[in-house]
Enzyme design. Sequence first.
Site, PDB file in Angstrom:
ATOM      1  N   LYS A  54       2.487  47.850 -43.329  1.00  0.00           N
ATOM      2  CA  LYS A  54       2.209  47.078 -44.874  1.00  0.00           C
ATOM      3  C   LYS A  54       3.392  47.605 -45.825  1.00  0.00           C
ATOM      4  O   LYS A  54       3.555  48.734 -45.915  1.00  0.00           O
ATOM      5  CB  LYS A  54       0.650  47.885 -45.434  1.00  0.00           C
ATOM      6  CG  LYS A  54       0.415  46.918 -46.655  1.00  0.00           C
ATOM      7  CD  LYS A  54      -1.004  47.492 -46.915  1.00  0.00           C
ATOM      8  CE  LYS A  54      -1.623  46.845 -48.248  1.00  0.00           C
ATOM      9  NZ  LYS A  54      -2.909  47.304 -48.494  1.00  0.00           N
ATOM     10  N   ASP A 109     -11.276  37.800 -48.295  1.00  0.00           N
ATOM     11  CA  ASP A 109      -9.991  38.176 -47.752  1.00  0.00           C
ATOM     12  C   ASP A 109      -9.766  39.656 -47.174  1.00  0.00           C
ATOM     13  O   ASP A 109      -9.116  39.817 -46.432  1.00  0.00           O
ATOM     14  CB  ASP A 109      -8.835  37.575 -47.968  1.00  0.00           C
ATOM     15  CG  ASP A 109      -8.595  37.944 -49.520  1.00  0.00           C
ATOM     16  OD1 ASP A 109      -9.554  37.670 -50.276  1.00  0.00           O
ATOM     17  OD2 ASP A 109      -7.506  38.910 -49.916  1.00  0.00           O
TER      18      ASP A 109
HETATM   19  P1  AMP Z   1      -4.749  42.082 -52.109  1.00  0.00           P
HETATM   20  O1  AMP Z   1      -5.018  42.125 -53.349  1.00  0.00           O
HETATM   21  O2  AMP Z   1      -3.556  43.615 -51.805  1.00  0.00           O
HETATM   22  O3  AMP Z   1      -5.608  42.024 -50.981  1.00  0.00           O
HETATM   23  O4  AMP Z   1      -3.682  41.039 -51.881  1.00  0.00           O
HETATM   24  C1  AMP Z   1      -3.807  39.564 -51.953  1.00  0.00           C
HETATM   25  C2  AMP Z   1      -2.867  38.838 -51.136  1.00  0.00           C
HETATM   26  O5  AMP Z   1      -1.540  38.913 -51.751  1.00  0.00           O
HETATM   27  C3  AMP Z   1      -2.715  39.072 -49.837  1.00  0.00           C
HETATM   28  O6  AMP Z   1      -2.364  38.220 -48.987  1.00  0.00           O
HETATM   29  C4  AMP Z   1      -1.407  40.010 -49.847  1.00  0.00           C
HETATM   30  O7  AMP Z   1      -0.593  40.037 -48.586  1.00  0.00           O
HETATM   31  C5  AMP Z   1      -0.557  39.587 -51.012  1.00  0.00           C
HETATM   32  N1  AMP Z   1       0.224  40.455 -51.649  1.00  0.00           N
HETATM   33  C6  AMP Z   1      -0.234  41.567 -52.387  1.00  0.00           C
HETATM   34  N2  AMP Z   1       0.989  42.200 -52.811  1.00  0.00           N
HETATM   35  C7  AMP Z   1       2.121  41.672 -52.504  1.00  0.00           C
HETATM   36  C8  AMP Z   1       3.405  41.591 -52.550  1.00  0.00           C
HETATM   37  N3  AMP Z   1       3.852  42.801 -53.164  1.00  0.00           N
HETATM   38  N4  AMP Z   1       4.264  41.147 -51.700  1.00  0.00           N
HETATM   39  C9  AMP Z   1       3.701  39.816 -51.074  1.00  0.00           C
HETATM   40  N5  AMP Z   1       2.452  39.648 -50.501  1.00  0.00           N
HETATM   41  C10 AMP Z   1       1.552  40.384 -51.568  1.00  0.00           C
HETATM   42 MG    MG Z   2      -5.950  42.190 -49.199  1.00  0.00          MG
END
Ligand code: AMP
Ligand code: MG
Length: 486
Positions: free
Chosen positions: A105, A244
């Site tokens: 990650k 998700d």
């Molecule tokens: P999360 O809120 O961490 O569950 O993220 C929601 C979505 O945003 C997921 O699809 C993550 O892979 C994407 N995401 C979060 N932070 C980043 C980042 N810095 N770069 C790329 N994708 C991100």
């Molecule tokens: Mg997530």
Amino acid sequence: MAFSIIGDDTCQFIAPTPLPDPYWIAVSPQAAALLGIPLGPKQLPLDPAWLAVLAGNALEAGGHQFLKPMATAYSGHQFGHWAGQLGDGRAFLLGELNHQELQLKGAGMTRYSRMGDGRAVLRSSVREFLCSEAMHALGIPTTRALSLVGSKQPVRRETVETAAVCSRLAPSFIRIGHFEHYAANGLHARLQELAAYLIEAHYPECQSSSTPYLALFKAISTRNAERVAQWQAVGFCHGVLNSDNISALGLTMDYGPFGFLDHTALDHICNHTDSGGRYAYHRQPKIMHWNMACLANAMVPLIEIESPGEDAADILRAALGTFPPEYEARWLALFRGKLGLQTNVPEDIDLIEALLQLMHANRADFTTVFRSLSTVQKKEFNLNWRDQFLDRAAADSWLMQYRERLALESNSDAERALQMNSVNPKFILRNHLAQHAIEMAQEDDFTEVNRLHLILSRPFDEQPEFEQYALAPLPDQVVTDLSCSS
Ligand code: AMP
Ligand code: MG
């Protein structure tokens, strides 16, 4: 591996982006053992090539090759609204070892990065590493963390921070969001492959059902009902229960602005971006049920295939109805255990609720109240326990009812204390402890990350040398501004 069944249309085969000059911050020996990765004297992998692999800089270590790393597409509901396509925007599935998928990650951009930079900051990576392993030690199914690797690479969030890569393990990283993605895009063949894979590899008990897809839905729902009951029982707030972020295996996953209850507020909101309190502690069970409704929706095409001529929505609605009683039964069993009650008395639920209300009204510390409950005796009045409550009279009154209830139990005080201390942890990952470890790590001192990891790997043991790690935060230590920023 799970994603051998997923085609080009729903994933991207892509190698991680190299991380400049990576260095070890922490390794979990338990997770390494799970994968069969031998560690050397410093508790780091014997084969130094692992550092490059776990930083995203190489694809071969310890005799293992990770030839086809991938990022997968998923969709989801965020804060109650359909968010469309999301996906592994910074996570790379390297491959499988000992039936565990290994994922990095924060290892760079993918087709699913949207506006993101593909990186994860040290701060959030320390939290994910520590909490994954702490939850496992608490006996709560979760994705695991193998390693935490740092770099001086700058990453811009509210301020400029530095990058880190956390490696995670799980038998499968499939989320409710994968089902939603395939359903929303009319990819019914993929939906069938996904369900078939889950049944074969992770829910074999569904194979013997005359309606395996329905059985799969029920099994996923049951696991997640159990999970949220376990969270409630240790005061864990996930913080971002978007669909998700919900595992198809019922694992706790995607650690972001999570928090454990310190000074108990049953409506505690740990994520300050969640201004409406959608994911507050007391709402988690309802929200998990809501997420199971998202899964049910996505599984409609499967039930139509499986039960032609019947109303698939009706079938799923009925199945969804079993979540609340399953959750409640599990919750009650867990809290009975926390109170040391082995027999079942119908009024137990009132006794438990009364204690939670007392803790809430007095902002008493969730973990220490339950842990110290094992010092209450049937015959002796315990003057110390009530000291955790400002309203001593209310505490005494509850204690009296509790001791009357204990009189119905046949075991001794000592036996009960032993049982209670095996379910009421002494040590949890309190936010102020994580914050302290993060601040030291930001100064390149990783001793506190590693010390916390060690303490939290034995959450039910007394560990008198670490007494201060069991204490609730002082007012000036309380961490109040955790956001989704990571
Ligand atoms: P999360 O809120 O961490 O569950 O993220 C929601 C979505 O945003 C997921 O699809 C993550 O892979 C994407 N995401 C979060 N932070 C980043 C980042 N810095 N770069 C790329 N994708 C991100
Ligand atoms: Mg997530």
